[in-house]
Scaffold this motif. Structure first.
Motif, mmCIF file in Angstrom:
data_model
loop_
_atom_site.group_PDB
_atom_site.id
_atom_site.type_symbol
_atom_site.label_atom_id
_atom_site.label_comp_id
_atom_site.label_asym_id
_atom_site.label_seq_id
_atom_site.Cartn_x
_atom_site.Cartn_y
_atom_site.Cartn_z
ATOM 1 N N THR A 202 0.790 -1.265 -0.085
ATOM 2 C CA THR A 202 0.020 -0.060 0.026
ATOM 3 C C THR A 202 0.709 1.214 -0.089
ATOM 4 N N GLU A 203 2.145 1.238 0.641
ATOM 5 C CA GLU A 203 2.999 2.402 0.613
ATOM 6 C C GLU A 203 4.355 2.355 -0.155
ATOM 7 N N PHE A 204 4.763 1.161 -0.705
ATOM 8 C CA PHE A 204 5.986 1.110 -1.264
ATOM 9 C C PHE A 204 6.085 0.585 -2.685
ATOM 10 N N ASP A 205 5.076 1.077 -3.369
ATOM 11 C CA ASP A 205 4.798 0.876 -4.746
ATOM 12 C C ASP A 205 6.048 2.009 -5.586
ATOM 13 N N HIS A 206 6.975 1.413 -6.432
ATOM 14 C CA HIS A 206 7.645 2.075 -7.051
ATOM 15 C C HIS A 206 7.068 3.184 -8.066
ATOM 16 N N LYS A 207 6.115 2.985 -8.458
ATOM 17 C CA LYS A 207 5.373 3.916 -9.262
ATOM 18 C C LYS A 207 5.193 5.175 -8.611
ATOM 19 N N ASN A 208 5.097 5.379 -7.032
ATOM 20 C CA ASN A 208 4.939 6.746 -6.601
ATOM 21 C C ASN A 208 6.293 7.266 -6.584
ATOM 22 N N SER A 209 7.620 6.652 -6.541
ATOM 23 C CA SER A 209 8.746 7.179 -6.749
ATOM 24 C C SER A 209 9.041 7.805 -7.948
ATOM 25 N N ILE A 210 8.580 7.108 -9.122
ATOM 26 C CA ILE A 210 8.560 7.680 -10.626
ATOM 27 C C ILE A 210 7.963 8.761 -10.834
ATOM 28 N N ALA A 211 6.736 8.804 -10.054
ATOM 29 C CA ALA A 211 5.734 9.910 -10.179
ATOM 30 C C ALA A 211 6.596 11.413 -9.373
ATOM 31 N N ASP A 212 7.083 11.015 -8.443
ATOM 32 C CA ASP A 212 7.922 11.915 -7.901
ATOM 33 C C ASP A 212 8.705 12.696 -8.694
ATOM 34 N N LEU A 213 9.634 11.813 -9.201
ATOM 35 C CA LEU A 213 10.954 12.160 -10.218
ATOM 36 C C LEU A 213 10.196 12.910 -11.514
ATOM 37 N N GLU A 214 9.051 12.400 -11.973
ATOM 38 C CA GLU A 214 8.441 13.097 -13.129
ATOM 39 C C GLU A 214 8.001 14.547 -12.679
ATOM 40 N N ARG A 215 7.716 14.799 -11.459
ATOM 41 C CA ARG A 215 7.205 16.256 -11.096
ATOM 42 C C ARG A 215 8.241 16.811 -10.883
ATOM 43 N N LEU A 216 9.526 16.564 -10.407
ATOM 44 C CA LEU A 216 10.705 17.225 -10.007
ATOM 45 C C LEU A 216 11.446 17.686 -11.392
ATOM 46 N N PHE A 217 11.479 16.895 -12.083
ATOM 47 C CA PHE A 217 12.270 16.914 -13.659
ATOM 48 C C PHE A 217 11.320 18.094 -14.124
ATOM 49 N N THR A 218 10.083 17.714 -14.429
ATOM 50 C CA THR A 218 9.262 18.610 -15.359
ATOM 51 C C THR A 218 9.071 19.941 -14.727
ATOM 52 N N ALA A 219 9.222 20.390 -13.240
ATOM 53 C CA ALA A 219 9.047 21.664 -12.561
ATOM 54 C C ALA A 219 10.490 22.435 -12.975
ATOM 55 N N SER A 220 11.682 21.518 -12.944
ATOM 56 C CA SER A 220 12.703 22.138 -13.271
ATOM 57 C C SER A 220 13.092 22.755 -14.493
ATOM 58 N N TRP A 221 12.446 21.752 -15.899
ATOM 59 C CA TRP A 221 12.702 22.451 -17.022
ATOM 60 C C TRP A 221 11.593 23.404 -17.291
ATOM 61 N N ASN A 222 10.525 23.328 -16.590
ATOM 62 C CA ASN A 222 9.618 24.450 -16.934
ATOM 63 C C ASN A 222 10.340 25.995 -16.446
ATOM 64 N N ARG A 223 10.886 25.659 -15.308
ATOM 65 C CA ARG A 223 11.799 26.749 -14.585
ATOM 66 C C ARG A 223 12.671 27.449 -15.687
ATOM 67 N N GLU A 224 13.459 26.620 -16.201
ATOM 68 C CA GLU A 224 14.324 26.951 -17.357
ATOM 69 C C GLU A 224 13.911 27.580 -18.394
ATOM 70 N N ASN A 225 12.783 27.238 -18.926
ATOM 71 C CA ASN A 225 12.063 27.550 -20.212
ATOM 72 C C ASN A 225 11.128 28.650 -19.880
#
Length: 412
Positions: free
Chosen positions: A389-412
């Protein structure tokens, strides 16, 4: 979407399935990756996940003297880069605080990385905040590429505070996989507050629920001994010397066998210790195995155990991935209260935990778990529920996707 160049200490590595799982998860989420490793592989086996990752891999010179022409050609090229002087100044500032061949090697590897940077790579992400992040930081200064870092366990606790502070000041953000690591890095990040917590989790498709029946072995039948299992490298922070002492203290009327999976620097010393303690005949040393074989051992065993500790230099585990894997298969856990272990496991609720370095207490916990198969089943069921219920790796991938996207949006 930008192509991410992922810098790794070594690749592929059997002991770093959590990194391979993340790389595959990012590819499945639509990211384009290029992998660069500072060391070539030494393991003779590969996990299936490594064969599913499509990203190309290339290697930096592991030792500069082995590829002098490549290093000099790279240095000749990057000396003209606008950021080269800044990187050189940072290196010269770091050097008096860390006078070592390793420091020179990291700067040389950064020179090669910056010089051979692929044209289609638009971001640099690095695993481990110690030496790999040094390479990333210098290379970022040279070529002006933004960078981010995933910190784990040893790299946090064996790095000096000054170095972590300066890396966190330069990195766009950092992510780490335990609350205790997050708290430490957040304190060192100061006003930037650019550290994020994200548990690795498991690819639960690779670890589906075990539907077989767990045995009722209780150590009373010498013809059918309880099966104890541990998976981990034979290195000091895993506490295998303490575990062997605990096994030697188990009551003489208990029937048990112990299987260890993994390689490691102190494996030969552990085998000698087992001989001295008179328990070598009950132990099978399997060496390194791939994920499929390890999964079968989780399912065939009755109890998983690790005796994690904090070593003199501060090294320690975070939350060992193998403990999460074991719990996913309904295998009960006996371990210690070190670091991130208590973020999944709680003594008496879903496991039995003892203080580190206490062979007597560990032996008592093992004895109780061996003698009480109903306790094993109850604790393991609660731990498995928490993992699923709490340790599905899909949660971590979603966290990274959010972080990368936010960084790229700031740069652009």
């Amino acid at each position: 979407m930008k192509t991410i160049l992922v810098l790794l200490k070594g690749y592929p590595r059997l002991s770093e399935t959590f990194i391979a799982q993340e790389l595959l998860g990012l590819e499945r989420a639509g990211f384009s990756l290029i992998l660069v490793a500072m060391r070539r592989p030494t393991d003779k086996k590969r996990h299936p996940v490594h064969d599913e990752i499509r990203a190309p891999v290339w290697y930096l010179p592991e030792y500069l003297h082995e590829e002098p022409v490549r290093v000099l050609r790279a240095l000749w090229k990057v000396r003209r880069f606008p950021g080269f002087n800044r990187a050189l100044k940072a290196f010269l500032k770091d050097l008096p605080r860390d006078v070592s061949r390793n420091r020179f090697r990291r700067f040389g590897q950064a020179v090669v990385l910056a010089a051979e940077w692929p044209k289609d790579a638009g971001w640099l992400h690095v695993h481990f905040i110690h030496t790999p992040a040094s390479v990333a930081r210098y290379a970022s200064m040279m070529n002006g590429m933004a960078w981010t870092v995933s910190a784990h366990a040893k790299d946090i606790w064996t790095s000096p505070d000054w170095e972590l502070r300066e890396k966190l000041a330069d990195a766009d953000w950092a992510v780490t996989c335990t609350r205790v690591g997050y708290d430490q890095l957040t304190m060192l990040s100061g006003a930037r507050r650019n550290v994020h917590l994200s548990y690795h989790g498991l690819d639960l498709d690779r670890f589906p629920p075990f539907t077989g029946a767990r045995s009722a072995r209780d150590g009373s039948n010498p013809a059918d001994p309880v099966r104890l299992l541990s998976v981990g490298r034979a290195v000091p922070k895993k506490g295998y010397d303490v575990l062997l002492e605990a096994l030697a203290r188990l009551p003489t009327d208990l029937a048990w066998n112990f299987v260890h999976i993994g390689g490691g620097d102190v494996l030969s010393r552990l085998k000698e210790q087992a001989e001295r303690l008179g328990i070598a005949g009950r132990i099978t040393w399997k060496g390194a195995l791939d994920q499929r074989d390890v999964l079968q051992h989780y399912r065939d065993s009755d109890l998983f155990t690790l005796a994690c500790r904090i070593t003199e230099d501060g090294d320690r585990d975070g939350l060992p991935n193998v403990m999460v894997e074991a719990a996913s298969q309904g295998l009960p856990v006996v371990s210690t209260t070190v670091s991130g272990i208590t973020e999944l496991f709680a003594d008496g609720e879903n496991s039995l935990l003892v203080a580190p370095e206490n062979a007597e207490a560990l032996a008592a916990a093992l004895t109780r778990m061996i003698r009480e198969p109903d306790l094993r089943r109850n604790l393991a069921a609660r731990a498995e529920h928490k993992v699923r219920t709490e340790f599905d790796h899909k949660n971590s991938i979603a966290d990274l996707e959010r972080l990368f996207t936010a960084s790229w949006n700031r740069e652009n």
